[in-house]
Write a protein that holds these residues in place. Structure first.
Motif, mmCIF file in Angstrom:
data_model
loop_
_atom_site.group_PDB
_atom_site.id
_atom_site.type_symbol
_atom_site.label_atom_id
_atom_site.label_comp_id
_atom_site.label_asym_id
_atom_site.label_seq_id
_atom_site.Cartn_x
_atom_site.Cartn_y
_atom_site.Cartn_z
ATOM 1 N N ASN A 130 11.261 8.381 -47.232
ATOM 2 C CA ASN A 130 10.590 8.018 -45.806
ATOM 3 C C ASN A 130 9.323 6.939 -46.164
ATOM 4 O O ASN A 130 8.881 6.137 -44.911
ATOM 5 C CB ASN A 130 10.148 9.362 -45.200
ATOM 6 N N ALA A 131 8.519 7.101 -47.319
ATOM 7 C CA ALA A 131 7.085 6.410 -47.188
ATOM 8 C C ALA A 131 6.860 6.001 -48.514
ATOM 9 O O ALA A 131 5.850 5.347 -48.730
ATOM 10 C CB ALA A 131 6.209 7.230 -46.463
ATOM 11 N N LEU B 121 0.713 11.546 -43.966
ATOM 12 C CA LEU B 121 1.952 11.365 -43.525
ATOM 13 C C LEU B 121 2.855 12.630 -43.887
ATOM 14 O O LEU B 121 2.678 13.058 -45.008
ATOM 15 C CB LEU B 121 2.384 10.064 -44.465
ATOM 16 N N TRP C 75 0.690 10.400 -39.594
ATOM 17 C CA TRP C 75 2.038 9.515 -39.253
ATOM 18 C C TRP C 75 3.076 10.525 -39.404
ATOM 19 O O TRP C 75 3.015 10.955 -40.658
ATOM 20 C CB TRP C 75 1.886 8.297 -40.041
ATOM 21 N N TYR D 213 6.964 10.957 -40.077
ATOM 22 C CA TYR D 213 8.503 10.333 -40.293
ATOM 23 C C TYR D 213 9.635 11.393 -39.989
ATOM 24 O O TYR D 213 9.397 12.615 -39.762
ATOM 25 C CB TYR D 213 8.686 9.971 -41.911
ATOM 26 N N PRO E 240 9.573 7.212 -32.846
ATOM 27 C CA PRO E 240 8.521 6.429 -33.810
ATOM 28 C C PRO E 240 7.942 5.222 -32.886
ATOM 29 O O PRO E 240 8.787 4.691 -32.176
ATOM 30 C CB PRO E 240 9.424 5.857 -34.700
ATOM 31 N N PHE F 69 7.421 5.418 -38.072
ATOM 32 C CA PHE F 69 6.623 6.402 -38.021
ATOM 33 C C PHE F 69 6.096 6.660 -36.635
ATOM 34 O O PHE F 69 6.260 5.691 -35.875
ATOM 35 C CB PHE F 69 5.368 6.575 -38.813
ATOM 36 N N ARG G 178 2.665 7.762 -34.646
ATOM 37 C CA ARG G 178 1.332 7.846 -34.988
ATOM 38 C C ARG G 178 0.582 8.823 -34.048
ATOM 39 O O ARG G 178 0.792 8.741 -32.885
ATOM 40 C CB ARG G 178 0.627 6.530 -34.825
#
Length: 245
Positions: A30-31, A120, A176, A178, A183, A239, A241
């Motif tokens: 995811n990140a 996150l 953030w 996910y 998103p 994401f 926020r």
């Protein structure tokens, strides 16, 4: 009406970042692109993995008792590939995670130690268009992490044993999510795409020789980029926020 996420570059946070995943490879999928970019910019990034992924993989002949050590090893290697040095394992059992006071306390402990300016984590909301994001562990970790963000990590009267251990309260300015159903941010990680694939390649117990996990990540990233109006072939991580000041 669903709104397309706004495209952005991986802007440099002005302090530490904490990324939380339910299983080994969740953060990576995811990140990892953001993590690679931020580490290259000198940002301190911590990964916190809640379970050891005992129920993952594709090899039916593998001794399940060996899986936790294997997956921790793969996650450490993946973190190194992303430039991340600080990896925290909470050691819960895959498939048995609950949003309960014990998990909230441990996540609050990590938040107070790392003191991130950006966190996150999984969304606690189901995204019915992508059922694989709706693993019960993902939802539970998202809910527990947000409860740790507010109120427990910032409240000196929550989990007083943390304060007694010298872990001062901390308010996370932004979170953030996910896997969120709505998103609003698409981060362009095209420059980090090859590095992200190298990170995912460390999870050898999770993909066969054809590299299914890596192929899926690339396709998901390109689809996310297209949905955000990026040029063909651009890769994004998306994401939602949340202002958590």
């Amino acid at each position: 009406m669903t709104r397309s996420p706004t495209a952005s570059s991986p802007d440099r946070p002005d302090g530490p970042v904490l990324m939380i995943g339910a299983h080994p490879d969740d953060i990576d999928f995811n990140a990892a692109g953001c993590a690679i970019a931020w580490r290259a910019q000198g940002v301190d990034v911590t990964w916190c993995v809640v379970t050891d992924g005992q129920s993952g993989g594709f090899d039916a002949d593998l001794d399940r008792a060996e899986v936790p050590a294997q997956r921790r090893g793969e996650q450490r290697a993946a973190a190194r590939a992303a430039g991340v040095e600080d990896v925290v394992f909470l050691g819960l059992r895959d498939g048995e995670v609950a949003d309960d006071p014990a998990l909230r306390r441990e996540l609050a402990r990590v938040i107070r130690r790392v003191r991130p300016v950006r966190l996150l984590v999984h969304s606690p909301e189901r995204d019915w268009s992508r059922v694989y994001q709706c693993h019960p562990d993902h939802l539970a970790v998202g809910a527990a992490a947000l409860a740790a963000v507010y109120p427990e990590a910032r409240n000196p009267f929550s989990h007083t044993e943390l304060l007694e251990a010298g872990l001062e309260p901390h308010a996370v300015p932004e979170t953030w999510l996910y896997g969120a159903p709505a998103p609003d941010l698409a981060v362009d990680v095209t420059a980090e795409a090859a590095g992200k694939e190298a990170v995912l390649a460390c999870h050898v117990s999770q993909h066969d020789a054809a590299g299914g996990l890596i192929t899926a990540a690339r396709r998901a990233g390109e689809d996310a980029g297209a949905a955000a109006g990026m040029a063909a072939g651009r890769v994004a991580e998306v994401f939602q926020r949340v202002d958590t000041r």
